[in-house]
Design an enzyme around this catalytic site. Structure first.
Site, PDB file in Angstrom:
ATOM      1  N   GLY A 100      -1.918   4.679 -14.471  1.00 18.93           N
ATOM      2  CA  GLY A 100      -1.128   5.902 -14.713  1.00 18.93           C
ATOM      3  C   GLY A 100       0.208   5.874 -14.001  1.00 18.93           C
ATOM      4  N   GLY A 102       2.138   6.310 -11.384  1.00 21.65           N
ATOM      5  CA  GLY A 102       1.958   6.519  -9.947  1.00 21.65           C
ATOM      6  C   GLY A 102       3.267   6.831  -9.260  1.00 21.65           C
ATOM      7  N   ARG A 103       4.347   6.424  -9.886  1.00 25.40           N
ATOM      8  CA  ARG A 103       5.639   6.779  -9.296  1.00 25.40           C
ATOM      9  C   ARG A 103       6.697   7.025 -10.368  1.00 25.40           C
ATOM     10  NH1 ARG A 103       8.350   1.417  -7.112  1.00 25.40           N
ATOM     11  NH2 ARG A 103       7.403  -0.012  -8.574  1.00 25.40           N
ATOM     12  N   LYS A 122      11.899   7.545 -11.906  1.00 26.49           N
ATOM     13  CA  LYS A 122      11.049   6.539 -11.264  1.00 26.49           C
ATOM     14  C   LYS A 122      11.315   6.587  -9.760  1.00 26.49           C
ATOM     15  CE  LYS A 122       9.673   1.674 -11.553  1.00 26.49           C
ATOM     16  NZ  LYS A 122       9.746   0.472 -12.383  1.00 26.49           N
ATOM     17  N   ASP A 269      -0.550  -2.541 -18.870  1.00 20.64           N
ATOM     18  CA  ASP A 269       0.062  -1.228 -18.580  1.00 20.64           C
ATOM     19  C   ASP A 269       1.584  -1.331 -18.607  1.00 20.64           C
ATOM     20  OD1 ASP A 269      -0.726  -2.826 -16.216  1.00 20.64           O
ATOM     21  OD2 ASP A 269       0.446  -1.360 -15.099  1.00 20.64           O
ATOM     22  N   ASP A 279       9.344  -1.454 -17.485  1.00 20.49           N
ATOM     23  CA  ASP A 279       8.951  -1.702 -16.097  1.00 20.49           C
ATOM     24  C   ASP A 279       9.592  -2.963 -15.532  1.00 20.49           C
ATOM     25  OD1 ASP A 279       7.611   0.612 -16.030  1.00 20.49           O
ATOM     26  OD2 ASP A 279       5.687  -0.215 -15.450  1.00 20.49           O
TER      27      ASP A 279
HETATM   28  P1  AMP Z   1       3.759  -1.887 -11.797  1.00 20.76           P
HETATM   29  O1  AMP Z   1       3.155  -3.217 -11.490  1.00 20.76           O
HETATM   30  O2  AMP Z   1       5.010  -1.587 -11.038  1.00 20.76           O
HETATM   31  O3  AMP Z   1       3.938  -1.669 -13.237  1.00 20.76           O
HETATM   32  O4  AMP Z   1       2.720  -0.782 -11.266  1.00 20.76           O
HETATM   33  C1  AMP Z   1       1.349  -0.808 -11.517  1.00 20.76           C
HETATM   34  C2  AMP Z   1       0.728   0.518 -11.145  1.00 20.76           C
HETATM   35  O5  AMP Z   1       0.968   0.824  -9.765  1.00 20.76           O
HETATM   36  C3  AMP Z   1       1.246   1.711 -11.919  1.00 20.76           C
HETATM   37  O6  AMP Z   1       0.191   2.609 -12.089  1.00 20.76           O
HETATM   38  C4  AMP Z   1       2.289   2.270 -10.995  1.00 20.76           C
HETATM   39  O7  AMP Z   1       2.527   3.617 -11.241  1.00 20.76           O
HETATM   40  C5  AMP Z   1       1.650   2.054  -9.642  1.00 20.76           C
HETATM   41  N1  AMP Z   1       2.632   1.966  -8.546  1.00 20.76           N
HETATM   42  C6  AMP Z   1       3.504   0.961  -8.294  1.00 20.76           C
HETATM   43  N2  AMP Z   1       4.244   1.242  -7.204  1.00 20.76           N
HETATM   44  C7  AMP Z   1       3.826   2.445  -6.745  1.00 20.76           C
HETATM   45  C8  AMP Z   1       4.198   3.283  -5.648  1.00 20.76           C
HETATM   46  N3  AMP Z   1       5.151   2.942  -4.796  1.00 20.76           N
HETATM   47  N4  AMP Z   1       3.545   4.452  -5.508  1.00 20.76           N
HETATM   48  C9  AMP Z   1       2.584   4.825  -6.365  1.00 20.76           C
HETATM   49  N5  AMP Z   1       2.185   4.082  -7.395  1.00 20.76           N
HETATM   50  C10 AMP Z   1       2.796   2.910  -7.599  1.00 20.76           C
HETATM   51 MG    MG Z   2       4.051  -0.489 -14.583  1.00 17.88          MG
END
Ligand code: AMP
Ligand code: MG
Length: 520
Positions: A100, A102-103, A122, A269, A279
């Site tokens: 989901g 997350g940020r 973001k 994702d 992303d």
């Molecule tokens: P990503 O690899 O950046 O696409 O992130 C994978 C998952 O980790 C997604 O659900 C993001 O929302 C979550 N995520 C990445 N960085 C953060 C962060 N600093 N705080 C909260 N969730 C994060």
């Molecule tokens: Mg992502």
């Protein structure tokens, strides 16, 4: 500022009934309402004129305090209700369950010039999907996303866009290399824009939970909004929908291979249901042509997401999407057939793409061999991909023996005048020359066509890092300069020759230039 607001996604799927912003599993919902975190001292670094125009925001409005407050999360635009989306995913080949936003926090949707746009921040704080993270983003990764997503758009690669880049005034703790040395960095927020941020993982979440009602709602929503020519949703339409997602994904990957872009984290994702590049994390650009290269240090062991593996991974991800859609279709055969189509179509489209890079108009049976021999030559010593293809457009028919000197500036090592290297290239150029003569290629026409397939300027890893190093000291000029440069990546731009250069040696092993982690 007067936005033409609309609500499509939040109308189509149920909201999380729990309004608490606590980290948890969220069931039977497509999203959770959540408020952005208030930044302590927001400061605008850059805004995209193009995106202002796309969204119907005036240039004057963009200078207002109101605008800054909204794109930094300080204030919510009237009559809007921000939300984080629920999705799941496979990360590095393994099922990861609920992930989901997350940020990322979606601010609102709007319609302008007949287009639907979702605007999201973001790095605007935690959401129910933040897991162990803080929901924040740092300046370096925000600059990378901001510059690269717009650069990709101007390269003609399907992508999410970026509207603005701001500093929050808050400090964010990051262990950049995961080596136990966390440091405070400046917090920043990019406002990203896309017709939709729905990912393969949104479908996987509902499928994994056997929440077939919401799976169907989600599929119907995406089809009605973005694939409406397929007609009213039915089994057959779901199958055609999957075919279209396959084609859009395939085309996106062909573009990546064409420009030498390596995404770095092709988890499901991070796969857009519209086939947009989404992303921007530890992505990178090929400098030396190398199928085995990945910028992502987190993936150093297996190199799952290396340049040469991107097509295979796209297919693997499509297989996961097929599994998620299966409950709506209940037949494996048509889905399998579409996955097979990916493979056959990919080979053909990829070869066509390579022909365009070589300036070949027609199709000859020996083209595949010509391209494969070219790859061998490119790999025989470290050869800068962007520079090589751009120089190749200067080739003149009938002069294969002069070609080595022409392309020499693309080689990284100086002592490459070895007889073997020269011979290899001479023989390739002889075949290339023959092929061009066969189709009576015109030097001038060929060159102008090739220059539309082979960019002169891409966001080399060290260029982004230079902009980051300066910005961390408070100098944002280079962000503006690169932003402008990359708006016309296929143009000669003769006064920007300094960016048409090989990676400098200092950048070869520098963090941020060749080594990036997911920690952003
Ligand atoms: P990503 O690899 O950046 O696409 O992130 C994978 C998952 O980790 C997604 O659900 C993001 O929302 C979550 N995520 C990445 N960085 C953060 C962060 N600093 N705080 C909260 N969730 C994060
Ligand atoms: Mg992502």
């Amino acid at each position: 500022m007067n936005l033409k607001l609309t609500e499509s996604f939040t109308k189509a799927l149920p909201a999380d009934s729990n309004l608490e912003n606590s980290r948890r599993q969220v069931f039977e919902a497509g999203f959770s309402h959540v408020q952005p975190k208030k930044p302590s001292k927001p400061q605008l670094i850059h805004v995209s004129d193009d995106m202002l125009d796309e969204l119907g925001i005036g240039q004057e409005d963009a200078k207002s305090e109101d605008f800054l407050e909204i794109i930094s999360g300080a204030k919510v635009y009237p009559n809007t209700n921000p939300y984080a989306m629920a999705y799941a995913g496979h990360q590095f080949g393994n099922w990861a369950g609920q992930l989901g936003d997350g940020r990322a926090i979606n601010l609102f949707e709007l319609r302008h010039k007949d287009k639907l746009w979702a605007v999201q921040l973001k790095g605007a704080g935690e959401t129910p999907y933040s897991r162990q993270g803080d929901g924040l983003a740092v300046l370096r990764s925000s600059i990378r996303e901001y510059l690269c997503s717009e650069a990709m758009f101007h390269l003609g690669v399907p992508t999410t866009r970026a509207l603005s880049l701001v500093l929050t005034g808050d400090q964010v703790l990051r262990d950049m290399l995961y080596d136990g040395h966390p440091e405070y960095e400046q917090g920043a927020i990019v406002s990203r824009v896309a017709p939709s941020f729905v990912r393969f993982g949104n479908f996987e979440l509902f499928a994994a939970r056997q929440d077939f009602d919401n799976l169907e709602r989600l599929a119907n929503y995406v089809i009605e909004q973005f694939y409406s020519d397929l007609g009213i949703p039915s089994k057959e339409v779901y199958i055609e929908f999957f075919r279209r997602v396959m084609i859009n994904t395939l085309e996106m990957i062909i573009h990546w291979q064409r420009v030498g872009f390596v995404h770095g984290v092709m988890n499901t994702d991070n796969m857009s249901i519209l086939g947009l590049t989404i992303d921007y994390g530890p992505y990178g650009w090929l400098e030396g042509f190398d199928f085995g290269w990945t910028p992502n240090t987190t993936d150093k062991q297996n190199k799952r997401y290396r340049y040469g593996n991107q097509p295979n991974i796209a297919l693997w991800n499509l297989l996961q999407l097929a599994n998620a859609l299966y409950p709506l279709i209940e037949e494996t055969e048509p889905l399998e057939q579409i996955l097979q189509e990916f493979q056959s179509k990919f080979d053909l489209k990829w070869l066509d793409m390579m022909r365009s890079k070589l300036g070949l108009k027609g199709q000859e049976s020996e083209d595949l061999e010509l391209v494969q021999n070219l790859e061998d030559a490119l790999l025989s010593s470290e050869t800068d991909m962007t520079i090589f293809f751009r120089l190749l457009s200067h080739y003149r028919i009938g002069k294969p023996e002069a070609a080595y000197n022409l392309i020499k500036p693309a080689f990284y090592k100086e002592n490459l005048n070895s007889p073997e290297h020269k011979t290899l290239w001479n023989s390739w150029f002889k075949n290339y020359d023959k092929r061009l003569q066969n189709e009576k290629s015109d030097d001038r026409l060929r060159a102008s066509g090739m220059n539309l397939a082979n960019p002169k300027f891409v966001l080399r890893n060290y260029m982004a890092q230079m902009a980051i190093d300066a910005a961390e000291k408070g100098d944002y000029a280079l962000i503006g300069e690169l932003f402008q440069l990359l708006k016309n990546p296929y143009d000669e731009q003769p006064n920007q020759e300094r960016w048409f250069a090989k990676r400098p040696e200092w950048a070869r092993h520098k963090v941020g230039c060749s080594m990036l982690s997911c920690s952003s």
